[in-house]
Design a protein around this motif. Structure first.
Motif, short mmCIF file in Angstrom:
data_model
loop_
_atom_site.label_atom_id
_atom_site.label_comp_id
_atom_site.label_asym_id
_atom_site.label_seq_id
_atom_site.Cartn_x
_atom_site.Cartn_y
_atom_site.Cartn_z
N PRO A 192 17.31 -25.05 11.82
CA PRO A 192 18.36 -24.11 12.22
C PRO A 192 19.39 -24.73 13.18
CG PRO A 192 16.18 -23.12 12.51
CD PRO A 192 15.97 -24.56 12.16
N ALA A 193 18.95 -25.66 14.01
CA ALA A 193 19.87 -26.25 14.98
C ALA A 193 20.60 -27.45 14.39
CB ALA A 193 19.12 -26.65 16.24
N SER A 194 19.87 -28.44 13.95
CA SER A 194 20.49 -29.71 13.56
C SER A 194 20.99 -29.72 12.12
CB SER A 194 19.48 -30.84 13.73
OG SER A 194 18.47 -30.74 12.74
N ILE A 223 9.37 -27.70 18.10
CA ILE A 223 9.69 -26.33 18.56
C ILE A 223 10.28 -25.48 17.44
CG2 ILE A 223 9.94 -26.93 20.99
CD1 ILE A 223 12.97 -26.85 20.65
N HIS A 224 10.74 -26.10 16.37
CA HIS A 224 11.34 -25.34 15.28
C HIS A 224 10.34 -24.98 14.19
CE1 HIS A 224 15.16 -26.25 17.10
NE2 HIS A 224 14.81 -27.52 17.14
N LEU A 228 13.06 -29.52 26.29
CA LEU A 228 12.92 -29.92 24.88
C LEU A 228 14.15 -29.52 24.06
CD1 LEU A 228 9.18 -28.93 24.28
CD2 LEU A 228 10.12 -31.17 24.86
N SER A 229 14.84 -28.50 24.51
CA SER A 229 16.04 -28.05 23.78
C SER A 229 17.27 -28.52 24.54
CB SER A 229 16.02 -26.53 23.66
OG SER A 229 15.90 -25.96 24.96
N TYR A 268 22.37 -30.02 21.05
CA TYR A 268 22.60 -29.15 19.89
C TYR A 268 21.69 -29.51 18.71
CZ TYR A 268 26.57 -27.32 22.41
OH TYR A 268 27.37 -26.73 23.35
N MET A 269 21.00 -30.63 18.79
CA MET A 269 20.03 -30.94 17.74
C MET A 269 18.83 -30.01 17.83
SD MET A 269 21.31 -33.36 15.98
CE MET A 269 20.06 -34.31 15.11
N ASP A 270 18.58 -29.47 19.02
CA ASP A 270 17.41 -28.61 19.21
C ASP A 270 17.72 -27.24 19.79
OD1 ASP A 270 15.12 -30.17 18.31
OD2 ASP A 270 15.77 -31.60 19.83
N TYR A 271 18.88 -27.09 20.42
CA TYR A 271 19.27 -25.78 20.94
C TYR A 271 20.22 -25.19 19.91
CZ TYR A 271 20.57 -22.07 24.11
OH TYR A 271 20.76 -20.83 24.68
N CYS A 272 19.79 -24.11 19.31
CA CYS A 272 20.50 -23.62 18.12
C CYS A 272 21.53 -22.56 18.48
CB CYS A 272 19.50 -23.08 17.11
SG CYS A 272 20.28 -22.58 15.58
#
Lengths: 264, 782
Positions: A178-180, A241-242, B703-704, B707-711
């Motif tokens: 969803p993020a990357s 985490i995803h 960990l977030s 922008y690769m991990d914080y959506c």
């Protein structure tokens, strides 16, 4: 970003010479992974050898195979009429990579050589029985992807082109992070007729791989339901985490079924 | 209505410069002899600071200076403050740990500022920062909100149980009694997920010192430059107020995160004098993730008591709020007076009791973020109410109607006195807009596609127009929350309006000018709005809490009253008429019963020419100021309804429809209001579906952190929002306006989660409803 020397050699031979002579040189094609990594100071090469021009851009597509020069961008592959006609699933995959910027700068050679565990192209190489041609030899895709960011490429070995076998039918189903928007799980299913069915999975484990159990089940019955009997183990799955390992394992089945359904 | 007055869809005046690259942001400003700062930040969540060796960095190319906490202490520069005193239930004041601008003794979160390197270029500063050798003795990190109070490690050594305060509001005994006699009790465990603000423009600052006048200038990305000056001057001790100018030029979004006074800008302005040159700092996006104040982060147990007639009798909530490693500027007010005072929602709830424990953890400071406390309150109330309706087998709209406040003023048990509203009206309009009566048909049609469809309501209320100074003062605020305005009419009749509000995306240059154009009957391009500079605007409290319209514009309105009165005096003199006979309408002063008239511009000119003024009666000039202190908060409210489709195979949630019917009182510019609602919903949906700040529970690493991990939500994540409005005028300001900037972010999370839980048939589920979490919830319920 630390200071480095930038080179743009005319051909691969010159590129190899520069790499050999440099202290800690790296080849760069589109730079879509290398440049951000350098900006974050996670990579500090002494020399960056930009081989996009040397590797060249170009596509040959026929009913049986598609040959793509290593410096060809994802956007070029996605929009190529020959690929769209003879291997539409490959064109579709290229159109799902990253965002417009990445697709217009990133190249097929760079993506395959980097072997990011969540990259899309490695699954295409495995599903489409690709031959990866370098300045030294030709390597079967099945023997190319070795592990996390690891390939069969040796020092100063550079990919020059990739040859894909066009399947009778096939599709790539991607579940983007969803993020990357990298593949959290991507499954490429390809039916090569007498040459068999290939199922390649990316994003799920440390490197793209074939799922032989799924291939066997689909050989008996090329239908989504045939995969119900194939248990995907979560043991080797990535966990972050995803997506937990068990969720990824579940998605491999779901995406495989969707790829089969989309294969027509 | 004119084409540029109140209520007109005037295109935003400021947009031309923004979209043509002519904005003037802090990082666009470059001063002669400017140097660049780069901060050495802690890689550890919690560690004892040992020796810091700066020698190699000082010797590196281009380096001008390297400073550490010792230099700050030597100069007697104070730490950052929290401006709102909260007392615990037992009467003790909150435990405020020291918050030095460069770490002293310990580091307390990943990203904590340890040293600053100042160099000729940004690249040289960054390169030299790697040469600063810091010896750390790593300590166990306190990360988890719910268990911080019982953790072995102490974030601040002399503060027991990592506890800032244990606060409560409401009548505990009466609430307990209501629960004991309830016929139904609904209970929910709720987590309000931690968010990272992500304003488009990262924070930036330039500190400058002028030796000739012994004065400082700070350019900074601030939502409230005067408050920044006050704090830097009176509390941190940079310079007296009259020797410190703070300029907040164009600012690219704040969402609360730019209210606060941070270490980085404080270091820049302090160190500028030490190096004798201006110092610029611009945050990288990585620094924004690590060191901007984060938002939310509550863990709550909430209960609702309902009687046999379906009437709510009581609400009780126990919340633990994570305030991070240090108390940010307004951190203490957010989970208390901005949160628990809104727990009555739109409902008649006779008894409310809330306990809020706040904890320190080894994470970035947490403070106000769009909505600030009110989204957290709305999330508790609206999840509870929706769940209660389901448990009682009642229609959620009907259950709400049955419990709505219908008479005003309405005094809640938690301080707030609602002044106006019509909650049934917004609910009815929203239901009609989304065709609520047809929902089951839509659900069946989704089912045929293999999708689980759900619908969720959020009938929210918020308190805006922050705030009556007496009220916030009695609750612990260190300042009053009035606003100021000055209207300067030039001799040629055009007008400059100086406001203490600050625009960082809200469109004040347009809406404020609409008010002035409307009142003075002059074209809107004759009005200039000036803000964001302490040397131009005398004082102001800034922009947050949806206050600029209700408080800032009212101050302008009051100043305009004075301008009109003075202009009438001038007109009466020039037209040789009694002052009482002068009428002002549509930009023209007339003498009652005659055809004598003067245009506004003519009166302005006369005021400055002043050749024949009886100077003992009329002073020359036309300039008036006003301060406005609101009599009450304003209470925007409305109803948002969201419909989702969940893919049960993957857990992916798609928002397929959204209606919002809001009551913001009178609307100055519908374009801007709709834009605010859209943006607010997008942020609220971001919290509900995609965004999540995650620290590793063991190491405290973020960990977030990119922008690769914080959506962040993307445009493709949203349907076309369908908006409607109802209007009940706010009775406590002359414009009848309430505020709209935060409504979407307040309403949206509960609407989404009510829809998702409705779709998949689960009761408990936390945000974000990411594919993973929805899949887990689906599989837990099998």
């Amino acid at each position: 970003m630390y200071d480095f020397n930038y080179h743009r050699p005319k051909d691969i031979k010159q590129a190899v010479k520069i790499l050999r002579d440099s202290e800690d040189g790296v080849p760069m094609s589109g730079g879509m992974t290398l440049v951000p990594t350098m900006k974050q100071r996670l990579a500090a090469p002494s020399d960056v050898v930009d081989i996009a021009a040397a590797a060249g851009s170009g596509i040959k597509a026929s009913t049986s195979k598609v040959t793509i020069k290593a410096g060809t961008t994802h956007a070029t592959v996605a929009s190529h009429p020959g690929i769209q006609k003879h291997c539409p699933s490959l064109a579709a995959l290229a159109g799902m990579i990253g965002d417009p910027h990445v697709r217009n700068k990133g190249t097929i050679g760079g993506s395959i050589a980097n072997n990011d565990p969540a990259a899309d192209y490695p699954s295409a190489c495995l599903a489409l029985a690709a031959k990866i041609v370098t300045n030294k030899r030709t390597i079967d895709a099945d023997k190319f992807f070795k592990g996390l960011f690891e390939t069969a490429l040796r020092d100063n070995e550079i990919i020059t082109e990739v040859e894909f076998a066009c399947p009778k039918r096939g599709a790539y189903a991607k579940f983007p992070n969803p993020a990357s928007r990298y593949a959290m799980v991507g499954v490429y299913v390809a039916d090569h007729g007498r040459k068999g069915i290939r199922v390649a999975v990316t994003g799920a484990t440390d490197s793209a791989h074939r799922n032989k159990a799924m291939e066997k089940a689909l050989t008996e019955d090329f239908a989504p339901g045939a995969l119900d009997s194939v248990k995907v183990k979560s043991d080797d799955m990535n966990d972050d985490i995803h997506a937990s390992a068990d969720y990824r394992a579940h998605l491999v089945t779901v995406m495989a079924k969707r790829a089969v359904a989309a294969s027509g | 209505m004119s084409d540029s007055g109140i209520g007109a869809r005037v295109p935003r005046k400021e947009d031309h410069r923004f979209i043509t690259g002519q904005g003037n942001y802090t990082d666009d400003i470059n001063l002669p002899k400017q140097t660049y700062a780069y901060f050495v930040r802690s890689p550890h969540a919690h560690a004892k600071l040992g020796r810091i060796n700066t020698k190699a960095a000082e010797a590196a190319p281009g380096v001008v200076a390297v400073f550490t906490g010792k230099d700050v202490e030597a100069d007697g520069i104070g730490g950052l403050i929290c401006g709102w005193m909260i007392h615990s239930k037992d009467g003790s004041p909150m435990n405020a740990g020291p918050h030095p601008i460069l770490a002293s003794g310990k580091v307390r979160y990943v990203g904590d500022h340890v040293a600053v390197v100042i160099a000729e270029s940004y690249a040289e500063a960054k390169a030299a920062a790697e040469l600063v050798e810091v010896s750390y003795k790593v300590l166990p990190a306190v990360v988890d909100t719910a268990t911080a109070a019982t953790a072995k490690a102490s974030v601040h050594d002399d503060i027991p149980n990592n506890t800032v305060f244990n606060w409560a509001i409401g009548d505990e005994d009466a609430t307990a009694k209501a629960f004991s006699s309830a016929s139904h009790v609904t209970t929910l465990d709720l987590v309000n997920n931690r968010l990272i603000p992500n304003a488009m423009e990262p924070r930036a600052a330039i500190g400058d010192y002028d030796g000739g006048s012994d004065s400082f200038t700070l350019y900074t990305t601030s939502q409230n430059p005067h408050v920044a000056r006050l704090v830097l001057s009176a509390f941190i001790g940079i310079a007296p107020e009259h020797k410190l100018r703070v300029i907040a030029p164009d600012v690219g979004g704040g969402f609360g995160s730019k209210i606060f006074i941070y270490a980085e800008e404080t270091v820049c302005v302090w160190a500028a004098k030490k190096v004798g040159r201006p110092i610029k700092w611009t945050a990288g996006r990585d620094e924004a993730f690590l060191a901007d104040a984060h938002g939310r982060d509550h863990v709550s147990k909430a209960e609702l008591a309902i009687d046999a007639n379906g009437k709510i009798q009581a609400l009780r909530v126990k919340t633990t709020a994570n305030l991070g490693a240090y108390l940010s500027t307004f951190a203490s007010s957010v989970p208390t007076y901005l949160y628990a005072t809104l727990l009555s929602g739109q409902y008649n709830i006779p008894n409310i009791y809330a306990e809020v424990d706040t904890v320190y953890t080894n994470t970035a400071p947490v403070d106000a973020y769009r909505g600030a406390g009110r989204p957290e309150a709305t999330y508790v109330v609206e999840r509870l109410v929706e769940t209660a309706a389901r448990e009682l087998g009642m229609d959620p709209a009907e259950f709400r109607s049955k419990n709505f406040v219908t008479e005003y003023p309405h005094q809640t048990p938690v301080i707030m006195c609602y002044d106006s509203g019509d909650y049934q009206d917004s609910l009815d309009k929203a239901c009609a807009l989304i065709k609520y009566d047809q929902f089951e048909k839509r659900r069946a049609s989704s089912m045929r596609k293999g999708k689980m469809r759900g619908i969720g309501f959020s009938t929210y209320i918020e308190a805006c127009g922050i705030a009556p100074s007496a009220a916030v003062g009695s609750l612990g605020a260190g300042v009053g929350l009035w606003e100021s305005a000055e209207v300067r009419v030039n001799p040629t009749g055009n007008v400059e309006v100086l406001t203490g509000s600050h625009s960082h995306g809200q469109g004040h240059e347009t809406t404020f000018a609409q008010l002035v154009a409307d009142r003075l009957g002059i074209p809107i391009d004759q009005v200039e709005i000036v803000h964001g500079d302490t040397d131009k605007v005398q004082f102001g409290m800034g922009t947050y809490g949806s206050r600029s319209g209700a408080v800032g514009m009212t101050a302008i309105s009051k100043a305009l009253d004075k301008v009109e009165a003075k202009a009438k005096k001038v007109a009466s003199h020039v037209m040789e008429a009694a002052e009482g006979d002068i009428e002002f309408k549509d930009g023209s002063f007339t003498v009652k019963g005659t055809d004598k008239a003067m245009a506004f511009g003519e009166v302005a000119l006369a005021a400055y020419v002043a050749h024949s003024f009886p100077t003992d009666q009329i002073e020359p000039g036309l300039k008036e100021g006003a301060f406005h202190d609101p009599a009450n908060f304003t209470f925007p409210a409305g109803c948002h309804i969201c419909e989702v489709e969940v893919d049960p195979e993957t857990g992916v949630t798609e928002i397929v429809d959204w209606v919002a019917v809001d009551d913001f009182g009178n609307i100055i510019n519908p374009n801007i209001v709709e834009g605010q609602v859209h943006g607010g919903i997008a942020q609220g949906v971001g919290q509900a579906l995609t965004e999540n700040a995650v620290y590793d529970s063991g190491t405290g690493q973020l960990l977030s952190g990119s922008y690769m991990d914080y959506c962040m939500p993307r445009a493709s994540d949203f349907p076309e929002f369908r908006l409607g409005f109802t209007v009940t005028e706010c009775p406590t300001n002359p414009l009848g306006i309430k505020g709209c900037g935060e409504a979407g972010a307040i309403a949206a999370p509960a609407a989404v989660m009510n829809a998702v839980t409705n779709a998949i048939g689960v009761k408990e589920m936390d945000m974000p409803a990411s594919p993973l979490n929805v899949w887990r919830a689906l599989n837990a319920s099998i």
